[in-house]
Motif scaffolding. Structure first.
Motif, PDB file in Angstrom:
ATOM      1  N   LYS A 168      -5.498-106.889 -56.175  1.00 51.12           N
ATOM      2  CA  LYS A 168      -4.464-106.845 -55.278  1.00 51.12           C
ATOM      3  C   LYS A 168      -4.544-106.863 -54.044  1.00 51.12           C
ATOM      4  O   LYS A 168      -3.879-107.234 -52.738  1.00 51.12           O
ATOM      5  N   SER A 169      -5.856-106.166 -53.602  1.00 47.19           N
ATOM      6  CA  SER A 169      -5.839-105.777 -52.049  1.00 47.19           C
ATOM      7  C   SER A 169      -7.488-105.680 -51.986  1.00 47.19           C
ATOM      8  O   SER A 169      -8.458-105.259 -52.889  1.00 47.19           O
ATOM      9  N   GLU A 170      -7.784-105.863 -50.504  1.00 46.01           N
ATOM     10  CA  GLU A 170      -9.300-105.482 -50.211  1.00 46.01           C
ATOM     11  C   GLU A 170      -9.721-103.978 -50.251  1.00 46.01           C
ATOM     12  O   GLU A 170     -10.677-103.713 -50.140  1.00 46.01           O
ATOM     13  N   TYR A 171      -8.560-103.102 -50.039  1.00 42.98           N
ATOM     14  CA  TYR A 171      -8.534-101.760 -50.001  1.00 42.98           C
ATOM     15  C   TYR A 171      -8.478-101.183 -51.386  1.00 42.98           C
ATOM     16  O   TYR A 171      -8.062-101.730 -52.265  1.00 42.98           O
ATOM     17  N   VAL A 172      -9.375-100.175 -51.585  1.00 46.53           N
ATOM     18  CA  VAL A 172      -9.356 -99.625 -52.768  1.00 46.53           C
ATOM     19  C   VAL A 172      -8.150 -98.942 -53.187  1.00 46.53           C
ATOM     20  O   VAL A 172      -7.750 -98.749 -54.352  1.00 46.53           O
ATOM     21  N   PHE A 173      -7.349 -98.217 -52.108  1.00 50.91           N
ATOM     22  CA  PHE A 173      -6.250 -97.678 -52.353  1.00 50.91           C
ATOM     23  C   PHE A 173      -5.044 -98.266 -51.592  1.00 50.91           C
ATOM     24  O   PHE A 173      -5.479 -98.591 -50.282  1.00 50.91           O
ATOM     25  N   CYS A 174      -4.114 -98.848 -52.004  1.00 46.34           N
ATOM     26  CA  CYS A 174      -3.118 -99.428 -51.168  1.00 46.34           C
ATOM     27  C   CYS A 174      -1.657 -99.543 -51.602  1.00 46.34           C
ATOM     28  O   CYS A 174      -1.470 -98.686 -52.838  1.00 46.34           O
ATOM     29  N   ASN A 175      -0.423 -99.690 -51.080  1.00 40.29           N
ATOM     30  CA  ASN A 175       0.836 -99.672 -51.493  1.00 40.29           C
ATOM     31  C   ASN A 175       1.132-100.849 -52.441  1.00 40.29           C
ATOM     32  O   ASN A 175      -0.148-101.773 -52.757  1.00 40.29           O
ATOM     33  N   ARG A 176       2.127-101.216 -52.820  1.00 42.76           N
ATOM     34  CA  ARG A 176       2.525-102.356 -53.659  1.00 42.76           C
ATOM     35  C   ARG A 176       2.457-103.581 -53.167  1.00 42.76           C
ATOM     36  O   ARG A 176       2.394-104.559 -53.769  1.00 42.76           O
ATOM     37  N   LEU A 177       2.358-103.737 -51.781  1.00 39.87           N
ATOM     38  CA  LEU A 177       2.101-105.056 -51.155  1.00 39.87           C
ATOM     39  C   LEU A 177       0.724-105.339 -50.933  1.00 39.87           C
ATOM     40  O   LEU A 177       0.269-106.198 -50.067  1.00 39.87           O
ATOM     41  N   GLY A 178      -0.199-104.359 -51.223  1.00 38.66           N
ATOM     42  CA  GLY A 178      -1.660-104.369 -50.971  1.00 38.66           C
ATOM     43  C   GLY A 178      -2.089-104.075 -49.685  1.00 38.66           C
ATOM     44  O   GLY A 178      -3.121-104.338 -49.278  1.00 38.66           O
ATOM     45  N   GLU A 179      -1.244-103.382 -48.966  1.00 37.14           N
ATOM     46  CA  GLU A 179      -1.488-102.866 -47.483  1.00 37.14           C
ATOM     47  C   GLU A 179      -2.103-101.356 -47.739  1.00 37.14           C
ATOM     48  O   GLU A 179      -1.997-100.637 -48.694  1.00 37.14           O
ATOM     49  N   PRO A 180      -3.000-101.001 -46.905  1.00 37.75           N
ATOM     50  CA  PRO A 180      -3.601 -99.683 -46.803  1.00 37.75           C
ATOM     51  C   PRO A 180      -2.388 -98.615 -46.746  1.00 37.75           C
ATOM     52  O   PRO A 180      -1.266 -98.719 -46.148  1.00 37.75           O
ATOM     53  N   LEU A 181      -2.887 -97.523 -47.206  1.00 38.32           N
ATOM     54  CA  LEU A 181      -1.847 -96.261 -47.338  1.00 38.32           C
ATOM     55  C   LEU A 181      -1.617 -95.807 -46.046  1.00 38.32           C
ATOM     56  O   LEU A 181      -2.466 -95.761 -45.082  1.00 38.32           O
ATOM     57  N   CYS A 228     -24.266 -96.755 -57.247  1.00 38.36           N
ATOM     58  CA  CYS A 228     -23.446 -95.653 -57.446  1.00 38.36           C
ATOM     59  C   CYS A 228     -23.215 -94.698 -55.880  1.00 38.36           C
ATOM     60  O   CYS A 228     -23.577 -93.760 -55.799  1.00 38.36           O
ATOM     61  N   GLU A 229     -22.969 -95.621 -55.102  1.00 35.11           N
ATOM     62  CA  GLU A 229     -22.695 -95.138 -53.807  1.00 35.11           C
ATOM     63  C   GLU A 229     -21.130 -95.681 -53.109  1.00 35.11           C
ATOM     64  O   GLU A 229     -21.075 -96.872 -53.363  1.00 35.11           O
ATOM     65  N   ILE A 230     -20.584 -95.022 -52.061  1.00 39.38           N
ATOM     66  CA  ILE A 230     -19.678 -95.437 -51.137  1.00 39.38           C
ATOM     67  C   ILE A 230     -20.275 -95.472 -49.972  1.00 39.38           C
ATOM     68  O   ILE A 230     -20.979 -94.750 -49.539  1.00 39.38           O
ATOM     69  N   LEU A 231     -20.205 -96.793 -49.387  1.00 35.05           N
ATOM     70  CA  LEU A 231     -20.887 -96.992 -48.131  1.00 35.05           C
ATOM     71  C   LEU A 231     -19.692 -96.817 -47.146  1.00 35.05           C
ATOM     72  O   LEU A 231     -18.668 -97.543 -46.813  1.00 35.05           O
ATOM     73  N   VAL A 232     -19.846 -95.865 -46.148  1.00 38.53           N
ATOM     74  CA  VAL A 232     -18.875 -95.500 -45.243  1.00 38.53           C
ATOM     75  C   VAL A 232     -19.158 -96.152 -43.883  1.00 38.53           C
ATOM     76  O   VAL A 232     -20.285 -96.129 -43.278  1.00 38.53           O
ATOM     77  N   ARG A 233     -18.378 -97.277 -43.672  1.00 36.65           N
ATOM     78  CA  ARG A 233     -18.838 -98.125 -42.559  1.00 36.65           C
ATOM     79  C   ARG A 233     -17.635 -98.470 -41.703  1.00 36.65           C
ATOM     80  O   ARG A 233     -17.610 -98.668 -40.353  1.00 36.65           O
ATOM     81  N   GLU A 234     -16.268 -98.020 -42.024  1.00 38.00           N
ATOM     82  CA  GLU A 234     -15.204 -98.279 -41.211  1.00 38.00           C
ATOM     83  C   GLU A 234     -14.339 -96.791 -41.449  1.00 38.00           C
ATOM     84  O   GLU A 234     -14.305 -96.241 -42.367  1.00 38.00           O
ATOM     85  N   THR A 235     -13.210 -96.869 -40.663  1.00 41.26           N
ATOM     86  CA  THR A 235     -12.268 -95.720 -40.675  1.00 41.26           C
ATOM     87  C   THR A 235     -10.767 -96.615 -40.243  1.00 41.26           C
ATOM     88  O   THR A 235     -10.917 -97.259 -39.611  1.00 41.26           O
ATOM     89  N   TRP A 266     -13.191-102.435 -51.032  1.00 40.96           N
ATOM     90  CA  TRP A 266     -14.089-102.644 -52.279  1.00 40.96           C
ATOM     91  C   TRP A 266     -15.418-103.426 -51.996  1.00 40.96           C
ATOM     92  O   TRP A 266     -16.363-102.922 -52.627  1.00 40.96           O
ATOM     93  N   LYS A 267     -15.596-103.827 -50.785  1.00 41.21           N
ATOM     94  CA  LYS A 267     -16.966-104.604 -50.388  1.00 41.21           C
ATOM     95  C   LYS A 267     -17.811-103.482 -50.046  1.00 41.21           C
ATOM     96  O   LYS A 267     -18.975-103.737 -50.010  1.00 41.21           O
ATOM     97  N   HIS A 268     -17.418-102.274 -49.748  1.00 40.31           N
ATOM     98  CA  HIS A 268     -18.141-101.032 -49.394  1.00 40.31           C
ATOM     99  C   HIS A 268     -18.244 -99.932 -50.626  1.00 40.31           C
ATOM    100  O   HIS A 268     -18.769 -98.867 -50.322  1.00 40.31           O
ATOM    101  N   VAL A 269     -18.101-100.439 -51.920  1.00 39.19           N
ATOM    102  CA  VAL A 269     -18.190 -99.704 -52.985  1.00 39.19           C
ATOM    103  C   VAL A 269     -19.259-100.143 -53.944  1.00 39.19           C
ATOM    104  O   VAL A 269     -19.244-101.294 -54.311  1.00 39.19           O
TER     105      VAL A 269
END
Length: 339
Positions: free
Chosen positions: A230-243, A185-192, A177-180
């Protein structure tokens, strides 16, 4: 590799002195030393790949040989063996790309050894195997709209963003979320995200700003309400972890394509789809290359040439017209409104 390297370099608490005579240094010893020295330059994912190639292929083949005695014939014989090795999944044999990856590692090792010990490298005039032309199978706009309308509701925002931004799998799965930036109106692509670990992007050029075009802005706003707390990730599982992209592919993506009667295609085709939609709508190839994180338009013309019409736009508005969304205000228009 770490454990083997320490065993090669130390006996108890005493460091083994380095040996300058190339005839006394084996490939295993030198490659371990080289691997340790090079780690500071590599991403974790590349380090794992090189380690796997060394441990599973190169050291078993060349490990006991003095590095200075490895010949061109040895190397070509090894390549021939690789060509007969069974590949993963449905691949009967290792792909030329995989074989080239192995050959790149041995070339780096023997070239460095030759430079240090003053012998002529055996890796001379060995050309990489030719790769098959990239085969893309992008979805049509109607297919995209059908997929988005029929996908599980909890993954609808995810696939809207994949299809309409061209983000790589690791880039969207690792998006935080810190990169949205909703203001710009931009997504900042900084990590993978690679194997559950956040890393620097594929290349420096991959560091970019991707505009929130078409339905992407609304999708991110909806997703913000779901996962922001729930998470620092935009998309995550029920535990807040990345997909886990393998899990998503097997449990969501492939079953959806089967249900819709569509040909089985890798999730990466969403990126190809975005590229072809951008280009088919008339967006300028230079702008498209920038949004996708390509270093130049060369790949666009090579891979997507039949999708490139006479292009003049450079702001995303042509794409938004294609997907039926009113064009976003430009930065200048927004500034004018606030005056």
């Amino acid at each position: 590799m770490q454990q083997k390297s320490s065993q090669c370099e130390r006996e108890g608490d005493k460091a083994i002195p380095s040996r300058d005579a190339p005839t006394s240094v084996t490939f295993a010893e030198f490659s371990n030393q080289w691997f340790q020295e090079m780690q500071v330059e590599w991403r974790q994912s590349h380090m794992r790949n090189v380690n796997s190639i060394l441990e599973n292929s190169l050291i078993p083949e060349f490990g006991s040989l003095p590095v200075a005695q490895i010949t061109k014939s040895n190397i070509l014989e090894f390549r021939a063996k690789l060509a007969q090795r069974k590949g993963r999944g449905n691949n009967a044999m290792l792909s030329p790309k995989t074989i080239n990856s192995h050959m790149t590692v041995i070339r780096m090792v023997v070239d460095e050894a030759a430079d240090r010990f003053g012998f002529e490298t055996p890796y001379r005039n060995i050309k990489p195997l030719k790769l098959k032309k990239s085969h893309i199978e992008p979805f049509s706009l109607k297919e995209v709209e059908r997929i988005i309308s029929q996908v599980r509701p909890d993954f609808r925002n995810y696939y809207i963003i994949r299809f309409y931004t061209g983000l790589r799998t690791g880039e969207i799965d690792g998006l935080k979320w810190k990169h949205v930036d909703f203001d710009k109106c931009e997504i900042l692509v900084r990590e993978t995200l690679i194997r559950g670990q956040t890393e620097y992007t594929k290349t420096d050029r991959s560091q970019r700003e991707v505009p929130l075009l078409g339905p992407v802005l609304d999708a991110l706003k909806r997703q913000h309400a779901v996962t922001r707390h729930k998470s620092e990730y935009v998309f995550c599982n029920r535990l807040g972890e990345p997909l886990d992209h393998n899990n998503v592919t097997k449990r969501v993506w492939y079953p959806l394509l089967r249900r819709l009667g569509m040909k089985k295609r890798r999730p990466y085709q969403t990126r190809h789809t975005a590229a072809t939609l951008f280009l088919a709508s008339g967006e300028n190839p230079e702008w498209v290359a920038k949004v996708l994180g390509h270093s130049s338009t060369e790949m666009l013309f090579k891979v997507y040439s039949r999708y490139i019409p006479n292009a003049t736009r450079m702001d995303g508005s042509a794409f938004e017209r294609l997907v039926g969304t009113p064009p976003s205000y430009s930065k200048k228009e927004k500034e004018h409104e606030t005056e």
